[in-house]
Design a protein around this motif. Structure first.
Motif, mmCIF file in Angstrom:
data_model
loop_
_atom_site.group_PDB
_atom_site.id
_atom_site.type_symbol
_atom_site.label_atom_id
_atom_site.label_comp_id
_atom_site.label_asym_id
_atom_site.label_seq_id
_atom_site.Cartn_x
_atom_site.Cartn_y
_atom_site.Cartn_z
ATOM 1 N N MET A 34 0.834 -1.173 0.000
ATOM 2 C CA MET A 34 0.000 0.000 0.000
ATOM 3 C C MET A 34 0.887 1.247 0.000
ATOM 4 N N LEU A 35 0.466 2.242 -0.749
ATOM 5 C CA LEU A 35 1.188 3.500 -0.855
ATOM 6 C C LEU A 35 0.268 4.639 -0.443
ATOM 7 N N ASN A 36 0.688 5.414 0.535
ATOM 8 C CA ASN A 36 -0.036 6.616 0.930
ATOM 9 C C ASN A 36 0.531 7.776 0.132
ATOM 10 N N VAL A 37 -0.337 8.479 -0.563
ATOM 11 C CA VAL A 37 0.074 9.590 -1.418
ATOM 12 C C VAL A 37 -0.467 10.874 -0.799
ATOM 13 N N ILE A 38 0.432 11.751 -0.383
ATOM 14 C CA ILE A 38 0.066 12.995 0.285
ATOM 15 C C ILE A 38 0.274 14.128 -0.716
ATOM 16 N N VAL A 39 -0.786 14.881 -0.988
ATOM 17 C CA VAL A 39 -0.721 15.958 -1.978
ATOM 18 C C VAL A 39 -1.402 17.210 -1.430
ATOM 19 N N GLU A 40 -1.146 18.347 -2.098
ATOM 20 C CA GLU A 40 -1.728 19.613 -1.678
ATOM 21 C C GLU A 40 -3.161 19.805 -2.151
ATOM 22 N N ASP A 41 -3.436 19.389 -3.381
ATOM 23 C CA ASP A 41 -4.714 19.741 -3.998
ATOM 24 C C ASP A 41 -5.082 18.724 -5.076
ATOM 25 N N VAL A 42 -6.213 18.946 -5.715
ATOM 26 C CA VAL A 42 -6.711 18.018 -6.741
ATOM 27 C C VAL A 42 -5.752 17.949 -7.933
ATOM 28 N N LEU A 43 -5.174 19.075 -8.315
ATOM 29 C CA LEU A 43 -4.205 19.069 -9.417
ATOM 30 C C LEU A 43 -3.011 18.178 -9.082
ATOM 31 N N SER A 44 -2.488 18.295 -7.876
ATOM 32 C CA SER A 44 -1.363 17.445 -7.455
ATOM 33 C C SER A 44 -1.761 15.973 -7.434
ATOM 34 N N GLU A 45 -2.994 15.693 -7.034
ATOM 35 C CA GLU A 45 -3.471 14.314 -7.049
ATOM 36 C C GLU A 45 -3.491 13.765 -8.476
ATOM 37 N N THR A 46 -3.976 14.570 -9.414
ATOM 38 C CA THR A 46 -4.022 14.152 -10.820
ATOM 39 C C THR A 46 -2.621 13.864 -11.339
ATOM 40 N N ILE A 47 -1.673 14.728 -11.007
ATOM 41 C CA ILE A 47 -0.277 14.539 -11.436
ATOM 42 C C ILE A 47 0.268 13.227 -10.875
ATOM 43 N N LEU A 66 2.162 7.687 -11.314
ATOM 44 C CA LEU A 66 2.162 6.310 -10.831
ATOM 45 C C LEU A 66 1.627 5.341 -11.878
ATOM 46 N N ASP A 67 0.641 5.779 -12.656
ATOM 47 C CA ASP A 67 0.139 4.958 -13.758
ATOM 48 C C ASP A 67 1.217 4.798 -14.830
ATOM 49 N N HIS A 68 1.925 5.874 -15.135
ATOM 50 C CA HIS A 68 2.969 5.844 -16.165
ATOM 51 C C HIS A 68 4.083 4.851 -15.817
ATOM 52 N N ILE A 69 4.441 4.778 -14.528
ATOM 53 C CA ILE A 69 5.518 3.862 -14.145
ATOM 54 C C ILE A 69 5.005 2.445 -13.881
ATOM 55 N N GLY A 70 3.680 2.261 -14.009
ATOM 56 C CA GLY A 70 3.112 0.926 -13.858
ATOM 57 C C GLY A 70 2.871 0.505 -12.415
ATOM 58 N N GLU A 126 0.992 -0.679 -9.435
ATOM 59 C CA GLU A 126 -0.278 -1.385 -9.410
ATOM 60 C C GLU A 126 -0.759 -1.727 -8.013
ATOM 61 N N ASP A 127 -0.015 -1.353 -6.996
ATOM 62 C CA ASP A 127 -0.412 -1.648 -5.623
ATOM 63 C C ASP A 127 -1.532 -0.700 -5.187
ATOM 64 N N GLU A 128 -2.115 -0.959 -4.043
ATOM 65 C CA GLU A 128 -3.174 -0.099 -3.517
ATOM 66 C C GLU A 128 -2.614 1.279 -3.180
ATOM 67 N N MET A 129 -3.384 2.329 -3.482
ATOM 68 C CA MET A 129 -2.984 3.700 -3.186
ATOM 69 C C MET A 129 -4.077 4.382 -2.382
ATOM 70 N N ILE A 130 -3.662 5.145 -1.395
ATOM 71 C CA ILE A 130 -4.587 5.971 -0.623
ATOM 72 C C ILE A 130 -4.116 7.413 -0.778
ATOM 73 N N PHE A 131 -4.996 8.262 -1.285
ATOM 74 C CA PHE A 131 -4.659 9.672 -1.508
ATOM 75 C C PHE A 131 -5.225 10.522 -0.384
ATOM 76 N N ARG A 132 -4.399 11.463 0.104
ATOM 77 C CA ARG A 132 -4.840 12.439 1.087
ATOM 78 C C ARG A 132 -4.564 13.830 0.540
ATOM 79 N N ILE A 133 -5.616 14.593 0.330
ATOM 80 C CA ILE A 133 -5.467 15.976 -0.126
ATOM 81 C C ILE A 133 -5.417 16.852 1.115
#
Length: 79
Positions: free
Chosen positions: A1-14, A19-23, A25-32
């Motif tokens: 599992m990977l926790n992804v900490i970002v500032e805003d929706v744009l950062s989440e999209t990036i 992560l999709d580009h590098i392939g 595939e594990d579970e991701m949890i995003f926190r804005i």
């Protein structure tokens, strides 16, 4: 599992595209966090939690010129 900490929706999209580009595939949890001030104050918590689950953090530099300057200004220590 990977926790992804970002500032805003744009950062989440990036991060999702990166992560999709590098392939990743594990579970991701995003926190804005709605701003890098909240990310900065949460760094000790994220560092502690990283002993159990991986974390990746994306923040912008605001007025700073480079990432080492941001790290030094946040006074977080080695990453």
């Amino acid at each position: 599992m990977l926790n992804v900490i970002v500032e805003d929706v744009l950062s989440e999209t990036i991060m999702r595209r990166l992560l999709d580009h590098i392939g990743f595939e594990d579970e991701m949890i995003f926190r804005i966090m709605r701003g890098n001030g909240k990310i900065r104050t949460g760094m000790p918590k994220f560092a502690g939690a990283s002993r159990v689950y991986q974390h990746i953090i994306l923040t912008d530099l605001d007025q700073l010129s480079c990432p080492p300057e941001l790290i030094a200004r946040w006074n977080f220590g080695p990453i």
